[in-house]
Enzyme design. Sequence first.
Site, PDB file in Angstrom:
ATOM      1  N   GLU A  10       0.868  -1.184   0.000  1.00  0.00           N
ATOM      2  CA  GLU A  10       0.000   0.000   0.000  1.00  0.00           C
ATOM      3  C   GLU A  10       0.900   1.228   0.000  1.00  0.00           C
ATOM      4  O   GLU A  10       1.709   1.390   0.911  1.00  0.00           O
ATOM      5  CB  GLU A  10      -0.892   0.022   1.246  1.00  0.00           C
ATOM      6  CG  GLU A  10      -1.622  -1.272   1.549  1.00  0.00           C
ATOM      7  CD  GLU A  10      -2.161  -1.298   2.969  1.00  0.00           C
ATOM      8  OE1 GLU A  10      -2.303  -0.219   3.583  1.00  0.00           O
ATOM      9  OE2 GLU A  10      -2.433  -2.393   3.471  1.00  0.00           O
ATOM     10  N   ASP A  95      -6.590   8.451   1.126  1.00  0.00           N
ATOM     11  CA  ASP A  95      -6.326   8.112   2.517  1.00  0.00           C
ATOM     12  C   ASP A  95      -5.957   9.402   3.231  1.00  0.00           C
ATOM     13  O   ASP A  95      -4.793   9.826   3.219  1.00  0.00           O
ATOM     14  CB  ASP A  95      -5.201   7.084   2.608  1.00  0.00           C
ATOM     15  CG  ASP A  95      -5.002   6.565   4.026  1.00  0.00           C
ATOM     16  OD1 ASP A  95      -5.708   7.026   4.928  1.00  0.00           O
ATOM     17  OD2 ASP A  95      -4.132   5.699   4.229  1.00  0.00           O
TER      18      ASP A  95
END
Length: 503
Positions: A10, A95
């Site tokens: 990620e 995010d």
Amino acid sequence: MTVRRVMGTEIEYGISVQGLPLANPMVASTQVVNAYASATVKARRARWDFEEESPLRDARGFDMARQVADPSQLTDEDLGLANVILTNGARLYVDHAHPEYSSPEVTSPLDVVRWEKAGEQVMLDAQRLASQTPGAAPIVLYKNNTDNKGASYGAHENYLMRRSTPFADIVRHLIPFFVSRQVVCGAGRVGIGQDGREHGFQVSQRADYFEVEVGLETTLKRPIINTRDEPHADPEKYRRLHVIIGDANLSEVSTYLKVGTTALVLAMIEDRFITDDLSVAAPVASLRAVSHDPTLRELLTMHDGRTITAVELQLEYLDRARKYVAERFGDDVDAQTADVLERWESVLTRLQRDPMLCAGELDWVAKLKLLEQYRSRDGLDWDAAKLHLIDLQYSDIRPEKGLYAKLAAAGRIERLLDDASVERAMHDPPADTRAYFRGRCLEKYADSVAAASWDSVIFDLPGRESLQRVPTIDPLRGSEAHVGALFDECDTALELVARLTSR
């Protein structure tokens, strides 16, 4: 076990809006993700399914109370931010203040590199599309880990492990490995300290941001070993080791060795092959000390009182890995495991002689070599602002601007993959994990997929009063071998679900 296991990465990308230094990064990140989604998702956009997420469950046997958790930990809340699931099985979303690419599940180090590199190209396309919006200022993305103003953002790795492995064993054997691993996979950074105020160059971009040895947090009091217990698989059989200590690498060799060597160490831990104690004194301080010494001469104090360098500690792990592979597999070892061992030894041997011998393979050495060339040519000290700009430009993902991209294009940094392979991975999922099922559903039945996550695909089917959830709890099922023929035989999602539920 070998280097093969279910794993993925990620990456949060640094973001800036040219000419607007005070631009809201969350808004800019949303523009990036939405621009890519609008250009590539032709039908209904599936939402992310948060139902099965449990970010506050701790591997030490408890759940953190929600009221004391930092908001950044509450990744199971749908904040309404841009979020898209790609046909290659990856997730592209905002995010908090960064656009993030979460790769699909893969089973080998080379495939980690392949689908992570595909993510760089996805981000490049997204950046360009967002910048083409009428009236929008140009947006630039960086594959790095810090803004050098005190903020850091993550490059995380995930490894599926046996639940039966005692977590205390993972902590004991991984902490010294992670303290020393940066000599192979550090991304390099100009500036010392979280805000980069102290002048100099260090091996890792993330080392200065770690404050404790073990913990659940990822943005505050960052731990060397993260304890999040969210397997996205059968919790009776598996745990997902969530590694937050790595740097964002551009070098394919750095990424390959980062995950390949870690996979080998995890295999040894699972099989209880490491029986001696390789722990180091003051791991957090040691982590930073290693990073702050690009000569790699910093000495670590071991539990038995002897002192060794980080490279020598890595050689200790390599020695055990070679014995482990020989004992378990003899000459019948798969090609990637053999290659990881050979490359690991080659890199460590050359780092011990002269780190600059690895400038064609490792990010931090390639970056340091560039910086030293500018320092020599222009007579620059480490306090020169130009060096910070060169550091940043190394990570610029635009091929016409990024210094890593220029080095790779000139053949000065080794590549493991060709462009065609990476381009295919932008659109096609890996064939040997459940990501194949997720990606093919989104590619073929996009208008019928209401939501998806790592461990389920949810369909909205005509004639059904409720949504239909197809669980994908086993990461190794849902592969092309398991369901590939079904996609060829089923023209609609209704047919697919009927076939699956009749089995």
